[in-house]
Write an enzyme that holds these catalytic residues in place. Structure first.
Site, mmCIF file in Angstrom:
data_model
loop_
_atom_site.group_PDB
_atom_site.id
_atom_site.type_symbol
_atom_site.label_atom_id
_atom_site.label_comp_id
_atom_site.label_asym_id
_atom_site.label_seq_id
_atom_site.Cartn_x
_atom_site.Cartn_y
_atom_site.Cartn_z
ATOM 1 N N SER A 142 -13.376 6.384 23.390
ATOM 2 C CA SER A 142 -12.588 6.426 24.635
ATOM 3 C C SER A 142 -13.517 6.907 25.741
ATOM 4 O O SER A 142 -14.547 7.542 25.465
ATOM 5 C CB SER A 142 -11.443 7.432 24.456
ATOM 6 O OG SER A 142 -10.872 7.772 25.698
ATOM 7 N N TYR A 155 -7.678 15.527 21.674
ATOM 8 C CA TYR A 155 -8.130 14.128 21.797
ATOM 9 C C TYR A 155 -9.569 14.076 22.311
ATOM 10 O O TYR A 155 -10.410 13.361 21.774
ATOM 11 C CB TYR A 155 -7.181 13.395 22.745
ATOM 12 C CG TYR A 155 -7.391 11.903 22.859
ATOM 13 C CD1 TYR A 155 -6.866 11.031 21.912
ATOM 14 C CD2 TYR A 155 -8.095 11.363 23.934
ATOM 15 C CE1 TYR A 155 -7.037 9.652 22.029
ATOM 16 C CE2 TYR A 155 -8.270 9.989 24.069
ATOM 17 C CZ TYR A 155 -7.732 9.142 23.109
ATOM 18 O OH TYR A 155 -7.915 7.771 23.235
HETATM 19 P P1 NAD Z 1 -1.601 1.965 19.443
HETATM 20 O O1 NAD Z 1 -0.666 3.115 19.296
HETATM 21 O O2 NAD Z 1 -1.065 0.644 19.848
HETATM 22 O O3 NAD Z 1 -2.446 1.793 18.107
HETATM 23 C C1 NAD Z 1 -2.796 2.868 17.281
HETATM 24 C C2 NAD Z 1 -2.772 2.389 15.850
HETATM 25 O O4 NAD Z 1 -3.121 3.483 14.991
HETATM 26 C C3 NAD Z 1 -1.372 1.913 15.417
HETATM 27 O O5 NAD Z 1 -1.503 0.654 14.794
HETATM 28 C C4 NAD Z 1 -0.919 2.963 14.404
HETATM 29 O O6 NAD Z 1 -0.154 2.412 13.351
HETATM 30 C C5 NAD Z 1 -2.257 3.478 13.876
HETATM 31 N N1 NAD Z 1 -2.116 4.812 13.321
HETATM 32 C C6 NAD Z 1 -1.884 5.966 13.985
HETATM 33 N N2 NAD Z 1 -1.757 6.974 13.108
HETATM 34 C C7 NAD Z 1 -1.902 6.446 11.864
HETATM 35 C C8 NAD Z 1 -1.888 6.977 10.551
HETATM 36 N N3 NAD Z 1 -1.672 8.275 10.285
HETATM 37 N N4 NAD Z 1 -2.092 6.144 9.507
HETATM 38 C C9 NAD Z 1 -2.278 4.837 9.732
HETATM 39 N N5 NAD Z 1 -2.322 4.280 10.954
HETATM 40 C C10 NAD Z 1 -2.136 5.080 11.998
HETATM 41 O O7 NAD Z 1 -2.731 2.461 20.470
HETATM 42 P P2 NAD Z 1 -3.932 1.723 21.181
HETATM 43 O O8 NAD Z 1 -3.764 1.988 22.621
HETATM 44 O O9 NAD Z 1 -4.113 0.320 20.714
HETATM 45 O O10 NAD Z 1 -5.167 2.623 20.664
HETATM 46 C C11 NAD Z 1 -6.109 2.214 19.691
HETATM 47 C C12 NAD Z 1 -7.358 3.091 19.780
HETATM 48 O O11 NAD Z 1 -7.944 2.954 21.077
HETATM 49 C C13 NAD Z 1 -7.083 4.582 19.593
HETATM 50 O O12 NAD Z 1 -8.125 5.170 18.841
HETATM 51 C C14 NAD Z 1 -7.093 5.122 21.017
HETATM 52 O O13 NAD Z 1 -7.466 6.475 21.068
HETATM 53 C C15 NAD Z 1 -8.144 4.231 21.653
HETATM 54 N N6 NAD Z 1 -8.035 4.140 23.112
HETATM 55 C C16 NAD Z 1 -6.913 3.615 23.706
HETATM 56 C C17 NAD Z 1 -6.872 3.533 25.110
HETATM 57 C C18 NAD Z 1 -5.684 2.946 25.846
HETATM 58 O O14 NAD Z 1 -5.654 3.056 27.076
HETATM 59 N N7 NAD Z 1 -4.729 2.317 25.195
HETATM 60 C C19 NAD Z 1 -7.946 4.005 25.869
HETATM 61 C C20 NAD Z 1 -9.055 4.540 25.223
HETATM 62 C C21 NAD Z 1 -9.093 4.589 23.833
#
Ligand code: NAD
Length: 260
Positions: A142, A155
């Site tokens: 991130s 985080y």
């Molecule tokens: P999201 O919530 O759509 O996806 C997260 C995924 O992680 C989900 O599929 C969920 O099932 C899985 N997950 C969470 N806890 C779990 C567990 N205990 N066991 C199994 N699976 C688990 O979120 P996203 O926005 O697609 O984020 C994906 C990644 O990108 C994350 O690591 C997040 O920190 C990072 N990220 C997101 C953003 C954003 O703006 N959306 C920005 C920077 C980084």
């Protein structure tokens, strides 16, 4: 381009992980979809990838806070596909609270899913990659792996830790044709962020457009969201042969946020 390779993408039933799985499938890679939903809820997505891209896709439901479930998924995938060539550590969770009120169980959960799970994935998958003399590890970190924001202590600590893990693993595997890089998105419009837009508009008494412009994109000079398609294309490139000498990189995809 990635024909005959197999990639495991954690947290790939939604958001960024789902976009990365689609892009890797389009590049010819067999896919291990992973998440916490029932198999029946993801069957359309799984079979859709197979039909659309002519690859094989399997779904594993496992809890990323449980090392034995992570191990089972990786070893089963190797047995089914013959190799595990690519891992994308994407599963992540967030919790927001002032540090002196941060619930201890939330701290532990955020560290466990965002950082320790990636360690276990790498620990268990790299012997399989070494056996084949090829591997690609992509950690979805991130902008918060590079800069901090208030109230996100767990985080930010986890994502900074993931950047450190990335560099260390890259050095350890540098001569074995296995790369390890981190991708650092700014805000990406996933269902997770859509939820934040609605709740912030309500809390702050402003419109959703104002939340997007002033709160979320306030930090991003391009004033644009990064998309899951952008991130999918970046991951495919990092998994390609021309990226074989890119390792230990912490790559922002954040509209200039961390250039400040
Ligand atoms: P999201 O919530 O759509 O996806 C997260 C995924 O992680 C989900 O599929 C969920 O099932 C899985 N997950 C969470 N806890 C779990 C567990 N205990 N066991 C199994 N699976 C688990 O979120 P996203 O926005 O697609 O984020 C994906 C990644 O990108 C994350 O690591 C997040 O920190 C990072 N990220 C997101 C953003 C954003 O703006 N959306 C920005 C920077 C980084």
């Amino acid at each position: 381009m990635l024909n005959s390779k197999t990639g495991i993408i954690t947290g790939s039933t939604s958001g960024i992980g789902s976009g990365i799985a689609r892009a890797l499938a389009q590049a010819g890679c067999n896919i291990v979809l992973h998440g916490s939903r029932e198999q029946s809820q993801v069957e359309d997505v799984r079979s859709g990838l197979e039909t659309e891209y002519g690859i094989t896709a399997r779904y594993y439901r496992s809890d990323m806070s449980k090392p034995d479930e992570i191990e089972k998924m990786i070893l089963d995938a190797e047995k089914s596909f013959g190799s595990v060539d690519i891992i994308v550590n994407n599963a992540g969770i967030q919790h927001v609270a002032p540090v002196d009120q941060f619930p201890v169980e939330k701290w532990n959960a955020v560290l466990s899913i965002n950082l320790t799970a990636a360690f276990h994935m790498i620990r268990i998958a790299t012997p399989l990659m070494k056996k084949n003399g090829w591997g690609r590890i992509v950690n979805i970190a991130s902008a918060h792996a590079l800069v901090a924001s208030p109230f996100k202590s767990a985080y930010v600590a986890a994502k900074h830790g993931l950047a450190g893990l990335t560099k260390t693993v890259a050095l350890e595997l540098a001569e074995q044709n296995i790369t390890c890089n981190a991708v650092c998105p700014g805000y990406v419009k996933t269902p997770l962020v859509d939820g934040q837009i609605a709740s912030q508009a309500k809390e702050r008494g402003i419109t959703e457009e104002e939340v997007v412009r002033d709160v979320l994109l306030g930090a991003q000079p391009t004033k644009k969201f990064t998309t899951v398609e952008d991130l999918g294309a970046l991951v495919v490139f990092l998994c390609s042969e021309p990226a074989g000498n890119i390792t230990g990189a912490i790559l922002p995809a954040d509209g200039g946020w961390t250039a400040h």
